[in-house]
Design an enzyme around this catalytic site. Structure first.
Site, PDB file in Angstrom:
ATOM      1  N   LYS A 188       0.599  -1.015   0.097  1.00 55.72           N
ATOM      2  CA  LYS A 188      -0.621   0.401  -0.103  1.00 55.72           C
ATOM      3  C   LYS A 188       1.195   1.060   0.065  1.00 55.72           C
ATOM      4  CE  LYS A 188      -1.404   3.340   1.673  1.00 55.72           C
ATOM      5  NZ  LYS A 188      -1.752   4.371   2.117  1.00 55.72           N
ATOM      6  N   SER A 241       4.068   9.132   9.439  1.00 54.08           N
ATOM      7  CA  SER A 241       3.991   9.538  10.721  1.00 54.08           C
ATOM      8  C   SER A 241       3.305   9.415  11.954  1.00 54.08           C
ATOM      9  CB  SER A 241       2.565  10.894  10.506  1.00 54.08           C
ATOM     10  OG  SER A 241       1.525  10.518  10.451  1.00 54.08           O
ATOM     11  N   GLU A 262       7.836   2.848  12.086  1.00 50.76           N
ATOM     12  CA  GLU A 262       9.016   3.462  12.221  1.00 50.76           C
ATOM     13  C   GLU A 262       8.808   4.961  11.876  1.00 50.76           C
ATOM     14  OE1 GLU A 262      11.354   6.444  10.951  1.00 50.76           O
ATOM     15  OE2 GLU A 262      11.179   4.844   9.542  1.00 50.76           O
ATOM     16  N   CYS A 296      12.391  11.457   8.597  1.00 47.01           N
ATOM     17  CA  CYS A 296      12.293  11.139   9.456  1.00 47.01           C
ATOM     18  C   CYS A 296      13.258  11.474  10.540  1.00 47.01           C
ATOM     19  CB  CYS A 296      11.414   9.856   9.056  1.00 47.01           C
ATOM     20  SG  CYS A 296      12.580   8.832   8.926  1.00 47.01           S
ATOM     21  N   GLU A 394       7.800  17.575  14.678  1.00 44.16           N
ATOM     22  CA  GLU A 394       8.127  17.302  13.466  1.00 44.16           C
ATOM     23  C   GLU A 394       7.920  18.099  12.620  1.00 44.16           C
ATOM     24  OE1 GLU A 394       9.668  13.474  11.190  1.00 44.16           O
ATOM     25  OE2 GLU A 394       7.560  13.504  11.571  1.00 44.16           O
TER      26      GLU A 394
END
Length: 494
Positions: A188, A241, A262, A296, A394
């Site tokens: 996906k 996220s 992650e 990230c 973030e």
């Protein structure tokens, strides 16, 4: 032949208007298409089929059938590895196409794209080799029986959900772990960057992967949530996220499904007195502009001795003002666009927040020489309070916050004062000092003098940066269940 008008220039996906389910290219149940927008031109450059809930269910059913009754989990590791070698060869032959797809969809620099594509194939190959050499049956000492064996068996059906910033390498890694261990997969990809997954599906088709072992469905958030909720999915491997990760963790927790997450980061770089302002400026400017800051593990907090803050800020600002901002296909460009309009708006909102709580040193605006595309200047704040939003949340853009501290003890405390713990760095000439400080920073990875990652080693985070690890044997283990077997005499284990 590739479908004209549905592929960006230089990309030759054969069936972008279809999904890959159960070994067949089939029309999406929704009948809709997802448009792909160039971050450079803001124009539509391609489109792929949009999967809905029915397509997600069909993909899970195909993967379930392939795992429960198909040959793939029952093949020897050597047999699976041979098929995966063919997948890798196909992918390697299409690396120029993968590079162009990345630039077209998310605006990655054309000068950097070939390396990104090659890295993805290398990761697939490395994981395949780790899995091929792993001992899936291990004899252990026991007092409970005459002999005991541990069997490492595939976890089952895996939903592999990849983000838009590094779509090829991350999807290839998830797929490699799943396939070599005997799992079946539903890929996906992000709706912003699906083409890499299409090329991977074509590679699997060309290599003769049995029907249903690998499936491809690209959908928006609601359909993706439906996929995660499907009880036929044994494990979710997600990179993205923290907000989405919380939802996935809650769903998997509700039905005790496995998950590897992650997630986000707000990683800190700690500057010691033996590291010059000039070296700091070059290193941090080159880092914060990498993938336009959309990483990230980005080092987005710079913790400096208070007495050196102005010197370091001035040096970084000078470096940032020399960064060449431009279109991704220009060889001179050092900083390309953000990946999409909503990302640009997100970064701008954080910059406005930063103006209220810190001192803007440089940047903060859209470049005036570019009249189209999702561009933002590299941006530097100083006198940042570590409790502020720009220090705690973030941003995912080229925005660097300088946080002044009194001493090394406070620097470590500030680095740890975050809900995240993904990466980090210690800027120093002293390896022992770097090691000693690294041991005290609660983060999944940390390097001396820069953002450093080796994908053959475990990668992942503490706290809200995720659950589990990817890379090396540790990453492989996340796709395996462990069975302990006790027998009355030693046997021939295979």
């Amino acid at each position: 032949m590739a479908q004209p008008g549905l592929n960006p220039e230089g990309v030759f996906v054969k069936h972008p208007d279809k999904l890959w389910i159960g070994g067949e290219w089939r029309a999406a149940h929704s009948g809709r298409m997802i448009e792909l927008v160039s971050p450079n031109s803001e124009q539509v450059v391609g489109a792929v089929a949009e999967a809905d809930d029915a397509d997600m269910d069909a993909a899970v059913a195909a993967a379930r059938e392939a795992f429960d009754r198909g040959p793939w989990p029952r093949m020897s590791v050597a047999e699976r590895n041979a098929v995966m070698e063919k997948i890798a060869a196909h992918l390697r032959s299409r690396e120029p196409e993968l590079a162009r797809a990345w630039t077209a969809q998310m605006g990655g620099l054309a000068t950097f794209a070939p390396g990104m594509a090659a890295t993805g194939t290398v990761q697939f190959d490395n994981i395949r080799k780790v899995g091929a050499s792993f001992d899936y049956i291990q004899q252990r000492e026991t007092q409970a029986a005459a002999a005991a064996y541990l069997a490492y068996e595939p976890v089952g059906v895996v939903a592999a959900i990849a983000p838009w910033n590094a779509p090829y390498a991350l999807m290839a890694s998830k797929l490699a772990n799943a396939l070599i261990t005997g799992c079946t997969v539903i890929m996906k990809p992000s709706p912003e960057t699906p083409l890499e997954a299409y090329i991977i599906a074509e590679a699997c088709d060309a290599a003769g992967v049995p029907a249903g072992v690998v499936n491809l469905v690209c959908g928006h958030r609601e359909a993706s949530d439906h996929l995660v909720c499907n009880p036929g999915v044994d494990k979710v491997s997600f990179t993205g996220s923290t907000l989405a990760g919380r939802r996935i963790a809650s769903v998997c927790g509700e039905r005790i499904a496995r998950c590897t997450l992650e997630l986000g980061g707000k990683s800190a770089a700690i500057v010691r007195d033996d590291f010059s302002a000039e070296e700091t400026a070059k290193l941090m400017t080159n880092t914060i502009t990498l993938l336009s800051g959309q990483v990230c593990a980005m080092l987005s907090r710079l913790i400096v001795p208070r007495g050196r803050q102005d010197e370091i800020a001035d040096a970084i600002a000078a470096e940032m003002r020399n960064v060449k901002i431009g279109y991704s296909d220009d060889p001179a460009t050092q900083l390309g666009p953000l990946a999409m309009k909503r990302q640009l708006e997100r970064v701008e909102s954080y910059i406005e927040e930063g103006r209220k709580t810190a001192d803007l040193v440089t940047g903060g605006n859209r470049p005036t020489h570019l009249n189209q595309g999702y561009f933002i200047e590299p941006t530097l704040f100083k006198n940042v309070d570590n409790k502020s939003r720009i220090a705690q949340e973030e941003i995912f853009g080229p925005v660097l916050s300088i946080i002044p501290v009194e001493d090394e003890e406070e620097a470590i405390a500030v680095a740890n004062d975050s809900v995240y713990g993904l990466s980090g760095s210690v800027l120093t000439k002293d390896p022992q000092a770097a090691f000693d400080i690294a041991r005290r920073v609660r983060t999944g990875g940390i390097g001396q003098n820069g953002l450093k990652v080796d994908w053959n080693l475990p990668f992942g985070g503490y706290k809200q940066s995720g659950i589990g690890r990817e890379g090396g044997v540790d990453g492989l283990m996340a796709y395996l269940e462990i069975k302990a077997m006790y027998v009355d005499a030693p046997v021939r284990a295979a």
